[in-house]
Design a protein around this motif. Sequence first.
Motif, short mmCIF file in Angstrom:
data_model
loop_
_atom_site.label_atom_id
_atom_site.label_comp_id
_atom_site.label_asym_id
_atom_site.label_seq_id
_atom_site.Cartn_x
_atom_site.Cartn_y
_atom_site.Cartn_z
N TYR A 39 0.83 -1.20 0.00
CA TYR A 39 0.00 0.00 0.00
C TYR A 39 0.87 1.26 0.00
O TYR A 39 1.99 1.27 0.52
CB TYR A 39 -0.93 0.00 1.21
CG TYR A 39 -1.97 -1.08 1.17
CD1 TYR A 39 -3.06 -0.99 0.31
CD2 TYR A 39 -1.88 -2.21 1.99
CE1 TYR A 39 -4.02 -1.98 0.26
CE2 TYR A 39 -2.83 -3.21 1.95
CZ TYR A 39 -3.91 -3.09 1.09
OH TYR A 39 -4.85 -4.08 1.03
N THR A 40 0.34 2.31 -0.60
CA THR A 40 1.04 3.58 -0.74
C THR A 40 0.25 4.69 -0.04
O THR A 40 -0.88 4.45 0.42
CB THR A 40 1.18 3.94 -2.23
OG1 THR A 40 -0.13 4.24 -2.75
CG2 THR A 40 1.79 2.79 -3.03
N ARG A 42 -1.41 6.87 -1.40
CA ARG A 42 -2.70 6.99 -2.09
C ARG A 42 -3.74 6.08 -1.46
O ARG A 42 -4.90 6.46 -1.29
CB ARG A 42 -2.53 6.66 -3.57
CG ARG A 42 -1.82 7.74 -4.38
CD ARG A 42 -1.76 7.38 -5.85
NE ARG A 42 -1.11 8.44 -6.63
CZ ARG A 42 -0.92 8.37 -7.93
NH1 ARG A 42 -1.33 7.29 -8.61
NH2 ARG A 42 -0.32 9.37 -8.57
N HIS A 43 -3.32 4.86 -1.13
CA HIS A 43 -4.27 3.93 -0.49
C HIS A 43 -4.67 4.45 0.88
O HIS A 43 -5.85 4.34 1.27
CB HIS A 43 -3.64 2.55 -0.38
CG HIS A 43 -3.36 1.90 -1.69
ND1 HIS A 43 -2.16 2.03 -2.34
CD2 HIS A 43 -4.14 1.12 -2.49
CE1 HIS A 43 -2.19 1.35 -3.48
NE2 HIS A 43 -3.39 0.79 -3.60
N GLN A 45 -4.87 7.53 1.86
CA GLN A 45 -5.80 8.64 1.70
C GLN A 45 -7.14 8.18 1.18
O GLN A 45 -8.19 8.72 1.55
CB GLN A 45 -5.22 9.71 0.78
CG GLN A 45 -6.07 10.97 0.66
CD GLN A 45 -6.35 11.62 2.01
OE1 GLN A 45 -5.48 11.68 2.87
NE2 GLN A 45 -7.58 12.08 2.21
N ALA A 46 -7.14 7.16 0.33
CA ALA A 46 -8.42 6.61 -0.15
C ALA A 46 -9.23 6.06 1.02
O ALA A 46 -10.45 6.25 1.08
CB ALA A 46 -8.16 5.51 -1.18
N ASN A 70 -12.09 5.63 -8.29
CA ASN A 70 -10.96 4.75 -8.62
C ASN A 70 -11.00 4.25 -10.06
O ASN A 70 -9.97 3.88 -10.62
CB ASN A 70 -10.94 3.55 -7.66
CG ASN A 70 -10.55 3.97 -6.25
OD1 ASN A 70 -9.76 4.89 -6.07
ND2 ASN A 70 -11.11 3.29 -5.25
N TYR A 224 -7.66 13.17 -1.76
CA TYR A 224 -7.37 11.95 -2.52
C TYR A 224 -7.27 12.24 -4.01
O TYR A 224 -6.37 11.74 -4.71
CB TYR A 224 -8.46 10.92 -2.25
CG TYR A 224 -8.28 9.61 -2.99
CD1 TYR A 224 -7.07 8.92 -2.97
CD2 TYR A 224 -9.33 9.06 -3.74
CE1 TYR A 224 -6.91 7.73 -3.65
CE2 TYR A 224 -9.18 7.87 -4.41
CZ TYR A 224 -7.96 7.21 -4.36
OH TYR A 224 -7.81 6.02 -5.05
N LEU A 227 -3.92 13.62 -4.91
CA LEU A 227 -2.91 12.57 -5.00
C LEU A 227 -3.01 11.80 -6.32
O LEU A 227 -2.00 11.45 -6.94
CB LEU A 227 -3.03 11.60 -3.82
CG LEU A 227 -2.51 12.09 -2.47
CD1 LEU A 227 -2.75 11.03 -1.41
CD2 LEU A 227 -1.03 12.45 -2.53
N LEU A 228 -4.24 11.54 -6.75
CA LEU A 228 -4.43 10.81 -8.00
C LEU A 228 -3.92 11.60 -9.19
O LEU A 228 -3.49 11.01 -10.21
CB LEU A 228 -5.90 10.46 -8.20
CG LEU A 228 -6.51 9.42 -7.25
CD1 LEU A 228 -7.98 9.21 -7.58
CD2 LEU A 228 -5.76 8.10 -7.32
N GLN A 230 -1.34 13.46 -9.23
CA GLN A 230 0.12 13.53 -9.24
C GLN A 230 0.71 12.35 -10.00
O GLN A 230 0.20 11.23 -9.92
CB GLN A 230 0.65 13.55 -7.80
CG GLN A 230 0.25 14.79 -7.03
CD GLN A 230 0.71 14.74 -5.58
OE1 GLN A 230 1.26 13.73 -5.11
NE2 GLN A 230 0.47 15.83 -4.85
#
Length: 231
Positions: A39-40, A42-43, A45-46, A70, A224, A227-228, A230
Amino acid sequence: MRPIDLAREHGLSAQAVRNYEDAGILPPTERSETGYRRYTPRHAQALRAFLALRRGHRHQQAMEIMRATNQGDTESAYRLIDAAHVALLAERETRTESATALGGLSTTTPRPVNGRPLTVGELARRLGVHPATLRAWETVGILCPERDRATGYREYGPDCVRDAEIARQLRRGGYPLRQVAQFVESLREAGGADALRAFLDSWQDRLTTRSRDLLAGAAQLDAYLILLDQP
């Protein structure tokens, strides 16, 4: 990050995080050589966005918003969010209308036509509902009409008319019959004014909380989306 790393922040189990991924709430993950999920941020924050959205939108709609996001279908996500705000505005306006209408009813008992009790058909026309609706309200205790001794027909006097008008307003506000029946009963017992004020205050508090929850969810979703975007 591992599933447990995401889970600890929210007091969840690692399995719950995996379940959210499988449901499409989290974006797909990469796997390590040994098969573990990676997981990163992004995950992370999701997951924050989903849990925040869930407070204002409830589970199913929050899940649909995250799935659409998503999948890159932000238009559908925005429509779901907009619909929630429209529904909340409608409820807020209904509450305002109810406060005005019920405020009058709490101090003034409506007079039946020509000073006599109303029939089921007359009361139904007055409220703009079907006579079967009045009978359903009677079944759960919202209305307690008298009966004509000669014919056995229902007769709705001033108190019944008042209770029916209150029930109509609350039903328009989306309240279930059981809750309407409880309110009408408490209104009878309390004499009207105090119970009415408490009920409307509670309704207003719930609307305020929902508005704040929707705002909080939108803020986390916006973070979120950033982040997506980026690389």
